[in-house]
Motif scaffolding. Structure first.
Motif, PDB file in Angstrom:
ATOM      1  N   LYS A  42      -3.240  -7.021  34.177  1.00  0.00           N
ATOM      2  CA  LYS A  42      -3.372  -8.211  35.036  1.00  0.00           C
ATOM      3  C   LYS A  42      -4.423  -9.153  34.456  1.00  0.00           C
ATOM      4  CE  LYS A  42      -1.979  -5.996  39.357  1.00  0.00           C
ATOM      5  NZ  LYS A  42      -2.491  -5.418  40.628  1.00  0.00           N
ATOM      6  N   ALA A  43      -5.559  -8.589  34.026  1.00  0.00           N
ATOM      7  CA  ALA A  43      -6.619  -9.409  33.437  1.00  0.00           C
ATOM      8  C   ALA A  43      -6.161 -10.068  32.135  1.00  0.00           C
ATOM      9  CB  ALA A  43      -7.868  -8.567  33.193  1.00  0.00           C
ATOM     10  N   LEU A  44      -5.286  -9.392  31.400  1.00  0.00           N
ATOM     11  CA  LEU A  44      -4.734  -9.962  30.171  1.00  0.00           C
ATOM     12  C   LEU A  44      -3.664 -11.017  30.451  1.00  0.00           C
ATOM     13  CD1 LEU A  44      -4.211  -6.715  28.018  1.00  0.00           C
ATOM     14  CD2 LEU A  44      -5.965  -8.474  27.667  1.00  0.00           C
ATOM     15  N   GLY A  45      -3.103 -10.995  31.656  1.00  0.00           N
ATOM     16  CA  GLY A  45      -1.983 -11.879  31.981  1.00  0.00           C
ATOM     17  C   GLY A  45      -0.680 -11.388  31.386  1.00  0.00           C
ATOM     18  N   LEU A  46      -0.566 -10.077  31.183  1.00  0.00           N
ATOM     19  CA  LEU A  46       0.600  -9.500  30.511  1.00  0.00           C
ATOM     20  C   LEU A  46       1.306  -8.454  31.380  1.00  0.00           C
ATOM     21  CD1 LEU A  46      -0.825  -9.170  26.885  1.00  0.00           C
ATOM     22  CD2 LEU A  46       0.904 -10.796  27.712  1.00  0.00           C
ATOM     23  N   THR A  47       1.516  -8.792  32.654  1.00  0.00           N
ATOM     24  CA  THR A  47       2.249  -7.888  33.532  1.00  0.00           C
ATOM     25  C   THR A  47       3.737  -8.204  33.475  1.00  0.00           C
ATOM     26  OG1 THR A  47       1.998  -9.344  35.437  1.00  0.00           O
ATOM     27  CG2 THR A  47       0.329  -7.613  35.140  1.00  0.00           C
ATOM     28  N   MET A  48       4.508  -7.254  33.961  1.00  0.00           N
ATOM     29  CA  MET A  48       5.943  -7.466  34.150  1.00  0.00           C
ATOM     30  C   MET A  48       6.338  -6.817  35.465  1.00  0.00           C
ATOM     31  SD  MET A  48       7.851  -4.677  31.694  1.00  0.00           S
ATOM     32  CE  MET A  48       9.056  -4.030  32.831  1.00  0.00           C
ATOM     33  N   ASP A  49       7.408  -7.306  36.058  1.00  0.00           N
ATOM     34  CA  ASP A  49       7.908  -6.761  37.310  1.00  0.00           C
ATOM     35  C   ASP A  49       9.002  -5.752  36.993  1.00  0.00           C
ATOM     36  OD1 ASP A  49       8.872  -6.164  39.817  1.00  0.00           O
ATOM     37  OD2 ASP A  49       9.486  -8.219  40.297  1.00  0.00           O
ATOM     38  N   SER A  62      -4.919 -14.917  24.536  1.00  0.00           N
ATOM     39  CA  SER A  62      -4.450 -15.510  23.286  1.00  0.00           C
ATOM     40  C   SER A  62      -5.323 -15.040  22.134  1.00  0.00           C
ATOM     41  CB  SER A  62      -4.528 -17.041  23.355  1.00  0.00           C
ATOM     42  OG  SER A  62      -3.736 -17.550  24.386  1.00  0.00           O
ATOM     43  N   ILE A  63      -4.852 -15.284  20.937  1.00  0.00           N
ATOM     44  CA  ILE A  63      -5.655 -15.005  19.751  1.00  0.00           C
ATOM     45  C   ILE A  63      -6.937 -15.828  19.853  1.00  0.00           C
ATOM     46  CG2 ILE A  63      -5.772 -15.329  17.241  1.00  0.00           C
ATOM     47  CD1 ILE A  63      -2.772 -14.627  17.160  1.00  0.00           C
ATOM     48  N   GLY A  64      -8.060 -15.184  19.562  1.00  0.00           N
ATOM     49  CA  GLY A  64      -9.359 -15.827  19.645  1.00  0.00           C
ATOM     50  C   GLY A  64     -10.090 -15.558  20.947  1.00  0.00           C
ATOM     51  N   ASP A  65      -9.383 -15.039  21.947  1.00  0.00           N
ATOM     52  CA  ASP A  65     -10.003 -14.715  23.234  1.00  0.00           C
ATOM     53  C   ASP A  65     -10.697 -13.356  23.172  1.00  0.00           C
ATOM     54  OD1 ASP A  65      -8.929 -17.046  24.268  1.00  0.00           O
ATOM     55  OD2 ASP A  65      -7.354 -16.032  25.430  1.00  0.00           O
ATOM     56  N   THR A  66     -11.694 -13.201  24.015  1.00  0.00           N
ATOM     57  CA  THR A  66     -12.385 -11.930  24.176  1.00  0.00           C
ATOM     58  C   THR A  66     -11.621 -11.079  25.183  1.00  0.00           C
ATOM     59  OG1 THR A  66     -14.514 -12.936  23.682  1.00  0.00           O
ATOM     60  CG2 THR A  66     -14.563 -10.849  24.884  1.00  0.00           C
ATOM     61  N   ILE A  67     -11.525  -9.796  24.911  1.00  0.00           N
ATOM     62  CA  ILE A  67     -10.872  -8.867  25.842  1.00  0.00           C
ATOM     63  C   ILE A  67     -11.584  -8.949  27.191  1.00  0.00           C
ATOM     64  CG2 ILE A  67     -10.613  -6.388  26.351  1.00  0.00           C
ATOM     65  CD1 ILE A  67      -8.507  -7.288  24.454  1.00  0.00           C
ATOM     66  N   PRO A  68     -10.840  -9.093  28.289  1.00  0.00           N
ATOM     67  CA  PRO A  68     -11.484  -9.181  29.601  1.00  0.00           C
ATOM     68  C   PRO A  68     -12.059  -7.843  30.051  1.00  0.00           C
ATOM     69  CG  PRO A  68      -9.109  -9.123  29.848  1.00  0.00           C
ATOM     70  CD  PRO A  68      -9.393  -9.196  28.368  1.00  0.00           C
ATOM     71  N   GLN A  69     -13.000  -7.933  30.962  1.00  0.00           N
ATOM     72  CA  GLN A  69     -13.612  -6.728  31.519  1.00  0.00           C
ATOM     73  C   GLN A  69     -12.622  -6.005  32.429  1.00  0.00           C
ATOM     74  OE1 GLN A  69     -16.306  -4.912  30.966  1.00  0.00           O
ATOM     75  NE2 GLN A  69     -15.561  -3.537  32.514  1.00  0.00           N
ATOM     76  N   GLY A 124     -14.089  -6.803  20.028  1.00  0.00           N
ATOM     77  CA  GLY A 124     -13.825  -7.365  21.346  1.00  0.00           C
ATOM     78  C   GLY A 124     -13.018  -8.642  21.366  1.00  0.00           C
ATOM     79  N   VAL A 125     -12.667  -9.191  20.198  1.00  0.00           N
ATOM     80  CA  VAL A 125     -11.926 -10.446  20.112  1.00  0.00           C
ATOM     81  C   VAL A 125     -10.514 -10.178  19.585  1.00  0.00           C
ATOM     82  CG1 VAL A 125     -11.842 -12.737  19.034  1.00  0.00           C
ATOM     83  CG2 VAL A 125     -14.035 -11.769  19.756  1.00  0.00           C
ATOM     84  N   VAL A 126      -9.522 -10.761  20.248  1.00  0.00           N
ATOM     85  CA  VAL A 126      -8.126 -10.601  19.827  1.00  0.00           C
ATOM     86  C   VAL A 126      -7.891 -11.431  18.573  1.00  0.00           C
ATOM     87  CG1 VAL A 126      -5.721 -10.947  20.492  1.00  0.00           C
ATOM     88  CG2 VAL A 126      -7.398 -10.228  22.213  1.00  0.00           C
ATOM     89  N   THR A 127      -7.492 -10.745  17.484  1.00  0.00           N
ATOM     90  CA  THR A 127      -7.212 -11.453  16.231  1.00  0.00           C
ATOM     91  C   THR A 127      -5.721 -11.514  15.919  1.00  0.00           C
ATOM     92  OG1 THR A 127      -7.563  -9.467  14.888  1.00  0.00           O
ATOM     93  CG2 THR A 127      -9.486 -10.902  15.272  1.00  0.00           C
ATOM     94  N   GLN A 128      -4.952 -10.619  16.510  1.00  0.00           N
ATOM     95  CA  GLN A 128      -3.486 -10.642  16.409  1.00  0.00           C
ATOM     96  C   GLN A 128      -2.936 -10.260  17.776  1.00  0.00           C
ATOM     97  OE1 GLN A 128      -1.695 -11.675  13.818  1.00  0.00           O
ATOM     98  NE2 GLN A 128      -3.464 -11.864  12.468  1.00  0.00           N
ATOM     99  N   LEU A 129      -1.830 -10.883  18.175  1.00  0.00           N
ATOM    100  CA  LEU A 129      -1.204 -10.591  19.461  1.00  0.00           C
ATOM    101  C   LEU A 129       0.302 -10.730  19.318  1.00  0.00           C
ATOM    102  CD1 LEU A 129      -1.372 -10.019  22.524  1.00  0.00           C
ATOM    103  CD2 LEU A 129      -1.622 -12.507  22.852  1.00  0.00           C
ATOM    104  N   ASN A 130       1.011  -9.687  19.698  1.00  0.00           N
ATOM    105  CA  ASN A 130       2.468  -9.645  19.568  1.00  0.00           C
ATOM    106  C   ASN A 130       3.061  -9.185  20.887  1.00  0.00           C
ATOM    107  OD1 ASN A 130       2.323  -9.960  16.553  1.00  0.00           O
ATOM    108  ND2 ASN A 130       1.252  -8.025  16.788  1.00  0.00           N
TER     109      ASN A 130
END
Length: 159
Positions: A107-114, A4-11, A134-140
């Motif tokens: 997968k770490a972002l939680g943004l996969t699709m089948d 989400s916005i405000g989260d740090t990019i995962p490793q 390293g921090v998400v400020t916008q996400l679409n």
């Protein structure tokens, strides 16, 4: 959990396309200290990705940089060699290609699709984001089959 916005990019470890071949990059280091416009496509050379998504970022690269973006990057669940060919085909010299061959990053972002219904297996959803130090400020994130909010043009309105 989806990023989400405000989260740090995962490793995660991505493969950066370079003239000398793939180069591993760690997300924590790569995104640090700069503003990155990142977009994800379900697959290089797929119709919308090649006809609209990549070309939009190529065309708007100067405008994005003028708004403070230090780096523009594309990612896909493809290997670095496929992304290198896609960049050449799309004349995307100013776009950094980050291969996510095993889908670890999405997968770490939680943004996969089948994409198995299309013979594509696990892929990344179509999305764009601004990552500032390293921090998400916008996400679409696009709805399945859509191409509206992840475009370069839309991202420009958010800067």
């Amino acid at each position: 959990m989806t990023i989400s916005i405000g989260d740090t990019i995962p490793q995660a470890t991505l493969q950066k396309v370079t003239p000398d071949g793939p180069e591993p990059v760690e997300t924590a280091t790569w995104f640090a200290g700069r503003k990155v416009a990142l977009f994800s496509v379900p697959g290089a050379f797929t119709p919308t990705c090649s006809a609209r998504h990549l070309p939009g970022f190529v065309e708007q690269a100067d405008a994005l940089r003028a708004k403070g973006v230090d780096e523009i990057a594309a990612t896909a669940v493809n290997d670095a060699f496929v992304l290198a060919a896609w960049a050449r085909d799309g004349e995307a010299d100013g776009i950094t290609m980050l291969a996510d061959g095993n889908a670890d990053f999405v997968k770490a972002l939680g943004l996969t699709m089948d994409g198995s219904g299309f013979g594509m297996g696990t892929r990344g959803q179509r999305f764009s984001m601004i990552v500032d130090n390293g921090v998400v400020t916008q996400l679409n994130v696009e709805e399945p089959g859509d191409f509206r909010v992840s475009s370069a043009e839309h991202l420009l309105t958010q800067l």
